[in-house]
Enzyme design. Structure first.
Site, PDB file in Angstrom:
ATOM      1  N   HIS A   1     -10.234 -20.675  51.783  1.00 48.49           N
ATOM      2  CA  HIS A   1      -9.154 -21.133  51.609  1.00 48.49           C
ATOM      3  C   HIS A   1      -8.619 -22.153  52.335  1.00 48.49           C
ATOM      4  CE1 HIS A   1     -11.081 -20.748  47.859  1.00 48.49           C
ATOM      5  NE2 HIS A   1     -10.811 -21.239  47.573  1.00 48.49           N
TER       6      HIS A   1
ATOM      7  N   GLU B   1     -22.265 -28.134  48.545  1.00 45.12           N
ATOM      8  CA  GLU B   1     -21.564 -29.388  49.210  1.00 45.12           C
ATOM      9  C   GLU B   1     -22.266 -30.125  50.208  1.00 45.12           C
ATOM     10  OE1 GLU B   1     -20.945 -26.509  48.816  1.00 45.12           O
ATOM     11  OE2 GLU B   1     -18.497 -26.983  47.885  1.00 45.12           O
TER      12      GLU B   1
END
Lengths: 372, 333
Positions: free
Chosen positions: B129, B60
């Site tokens: 998540h 990321e």
């Protein structure tokens, strides 16, 4: 005596260098031959080398002046580049104006070579601005202080160059300490995957503040890059000619679609990390003495004198020029103006942000209260 | 006008942005051949090519950092962070570089990045998540933070975010990806910095955003059965917050309930409560009430119904604001 004849290697007694450590000028100023890298500097004349010598003298002089300015209270901080002049000048002087540099904070000689104006080198350290210059005017981003972050920016910029169909190259400057950061490793993954025209130029100056390079790497740092699929060169970072040769070979690879190169320029930070640091707590004076003997300037001077290019007269004029630059540098520093109070709110956003506009308006009213 | 799911509306927004400006590039994990794990970018690589819709390595910080370099080169990158909980490896690049570069360079370098983040819970997922990390970014100067709740907003706000010269954190309510609604690509959109009064009411102002807008609307319908009139305000933008719209509502109703999935402490609700107390002190009939996720890590799927504010917890908060009997009646610390 001046010469326009290319600086040729002395074949007699020249030692064949292995590609693992590129050195073209040894610490005594002897020109060594190197089959792989000589061709990259075969056009460098004595005069050109003298010009590089002048750069080295000037950037060291600037660096010394900045440290003095800090000691006199005119700068908040300064990160000396003392000892790393050849690594920075040798690489930066090979770049084209349309190449782009992403550096860390010690690359003031790189900035000087890119054409950054003298006072602009000091704005950050005097605290009058968050950065000193317009990156697009000089082809160099303002320094990243978060170690290694800029290597990813360089990679993205390089990918953009390939999208644009230009042969410009981006160069990321960072240190040995940065190689432990995730960003640097991610940058190498991305650069390899996208075949980005980027040069990872690592100045291994042996120290990350007080931590020796041995804490960051158990093998030569240059050994890491091939694991990412990136060719690497280990070069004597105190040899301006070798640094130039290595950088030129990497630039050529990048410009011709060959992708990234990793250069480890082995050098030594002869000064403190910054003016706030105290290296006497961790530097072995004997080791420092050894590195002093490998100084990047002395060897060029010895070589140029042996070639008859550098005379006492030329050396004196270069020194005088350096003193002039230092005086201009100092005057520029003292002339830097403090920013206006309300400018603290400027440029946080490109377009107005209502929350910030309210804070600015309220603080303006507060400040105006003192005038009533 | 076409009826689209929220996910498809985002995809159509990206498609328009890619068509309208050839400097727009998409970067992310699995966004190419796969079309994204939520299929938001479905078909875009096929139609715009691998140089416009870029599958990246799994890093990321790498995605954001590469986008910074592309922005230096004049590009307008749109990064997809696969899940909310995966944004933290990119956090440094976002807060230390993306947010600060325009300021650092006195406006010389613009960072027109859009960072798309599917966020929030309610889908029975495993750890990392289901998070709502918006407050970290709303706390960071230099970023704009927005979140959509309808397909129309998803489409038009995303296009506005991409066109913005400032970096925008674009939070997508992932449990509403399959919500359908009419989308007019050429509609004159409410600017993304503005809040919207979704349903008018007179008794309580219920402020929310993203995935809980639908829940808040359900609560308003349910409250109406009890004769309580709730005005639901969809913030849309979390930085800046459109305090004018919220203030106007609170001046009318005199009562304020804020609800979000993110944890209570230091959250967006705290900022709303503090600012509205400041702005509307003499209009408030009761202390502002926050109905939020608890100050715990996002729990296991079988516990998430106890974590997430739902219709009943929101109505309980409305009762508190109205001084009606509620779960805390008789409770003391």
């Amino acid at each position: 005596m001046s010469t326009t004849v290319p600086v040729k290697a002395q074949m007699s007694g020249a030692k064949k260098q292995t590609p693992e450590f590129v050195q073209l000028l040894d610490p005594d100023g002897k020109r060594l031959s190197d089959e792989l890298y000589d061709p990259w500097v075969s056009d460098v004349t004595g005069d050109q080398l003298a010009s590089l010598y002048e750069d080295l003298i000037i950037v060291r002089r600037i660096d010394t002046e900045a440290t003095a300015l800090q000691r006199q209270g005119e700068l908040g901080l300064w990160p000396p580049l003392f000892g790393q002049e050849a690594a920075q000048v040798g690489s930066a002087r090979t770049l084209r104006p349309d190449d782009f540099v992403f550096s860390s904070y010690r690359e003031n000689a790189v900035a000087y070579c890119r054409g950054v104006k003298l006072p602009d080198l000091l704005r950050v350290w005097r605290g009058t601005a968050s950065s000193g210059w317009d990156p697009f005017e000089v082809g160099m981003a303002t320094p990243a202080v978060i170690i290694g972050a800029q290597t990813l920016h360089a990679t993205g910029y390089a990918v953009g160059c390939t999208f644009d169909g230009v042969d410009s190259v981006s160069v990321a400057y960072f240190g040995d300490g940065a190689t432990s950061e995730g960003d640097v490793n991610e940058a190498m993954v991305f650069a390899a995957s996208f075949n980005a025209p980027v040069i990872f130029f690592c100045q291994n100056n042996q120290w990350a503040i007080s931590e020796p390079v041995g804490l960051q790497a158990q093998r030569p740092i240059a050994d890491r890059a091939p694991g990412f699929g990136i060719p690497s060169i280990r070069v004597d970072g105190n040899d301006v000619l070798a640094v130039m040769a290595a950088t030129r070979s990497a630039l050529d690879r990048a410009r011709t679609g060959g992708g990234p190169t990793f250069i480890e320029a082995v050098t030594y930070r002869r000064g403190p990390h910054t003016t706030s640091d105290d290296p006497s707590r961790y530097v072995d004076p004997l080791v420092a003495k050894e590195w002093e003997a490998r100084d990047p300037i002395a060897r060029v001077e010895a070589f140029l004198r042996s070639e008859g290019v550098l005379t006492d007269e030329l050396a004196a004029s270069i020194q005088a020029r350096a003193d002039e630059v230092a005086a201009e540098f100092r005057a520029g520093c003292l002339a830097l103006e403090n920013p206006e109070p309300l400018s603290v709110f400027d440029n946080v956003y490109a377009t107005e942000h209502s929350g910030l506009a309210r804070q600015k308006s309220q603080y303006k009213a507060y400040l105006e209260g003192f005038d009533k | 006008m076409t009826e689209l799911t929220l996910a498809k509306a985002l995809g159509s927004g990206l498609r328009r942005a890619l068509s309208d400006d050839d400097k727009v590039v998409l970067l992310g994990e699995d966004i190419g051949t796969l079309g994204g794990v939520f299929r938001v970018t479905d078909g875009l690589q096929r139609d715009f090519g691998k140089d416009r819709v870029i599958d990246t390595p799994l890093a990321e910080a790498g995605i954001i950092g590469m986008a910074v370099g592309l922005a230096f080169r004049g590009y307008r990158p749109v990064c997809e962070i696969q899940f909310d909980g995966f944004i933290y490896p990119g956090f440094d690049q976002i807060v230390a570089q993306v947010a600060k570069l325009h300021y650092r360079t006195a406006g010389k370098v613009r960072m027109p990045l859009t960072i798309r983040v599917p966020y929030g819970g309610g889908i029975g997922a495993v750890e990392h998540h289901s998070e709502s990390p918006e407050a970290y970014f709303a706390h960071t100067a230099g970023l704009r933070v927005v979140t959509c709740s309808t397909p129309q907003d998803a489409h038009s706000m995303l296009r506005e975010a991409i066109a913005s010269d400032d970096p925008v954190l674009f939070f997508e309510p992932k449990r509403r990806y399959w919500t359908k609604g009419e989308v007019d690509e050429d509609a004159t959109a409410l600017p993304m910095g503005k809040a919207r009064v979704v349903t008018e009411g007179t008794d309580v102002t219920l402020v929310t955003y993203g995935p809980l807008v639908a829940t808040a609307l359900d609560a308003a319908v349910a409250a109406a059965d009890d004769g309580i009139s709730i005005e639901v305000v969809d913030l849309r933008s979390l930085s800046p917050v459109d305090f004018d719209t919220v203030s106007a509502s609170v001046r009318k109703t005199g009562r304020l309930v804020i609800t979000h999935e993110a944890a209570e402490s230091g959250g967006i609700g705290a900022e709303i409560a503090a600012t509205l107390t400041d702005r509307c002190f003499y209009y408030l009939e009761a202390a502002p009430v926050r109905i939020t996720g608890f100050d715990v890590p996002y729990p296991a799927a079988k516990l998430e119904d106890h974590f997430l504010p739902d219709l009943d917890r929101i109505l309980d908060g409305v009762d508190r604001a109205l001084g009606r009997v509620n779960s805390l009646t008789g409770w003391s610390a």
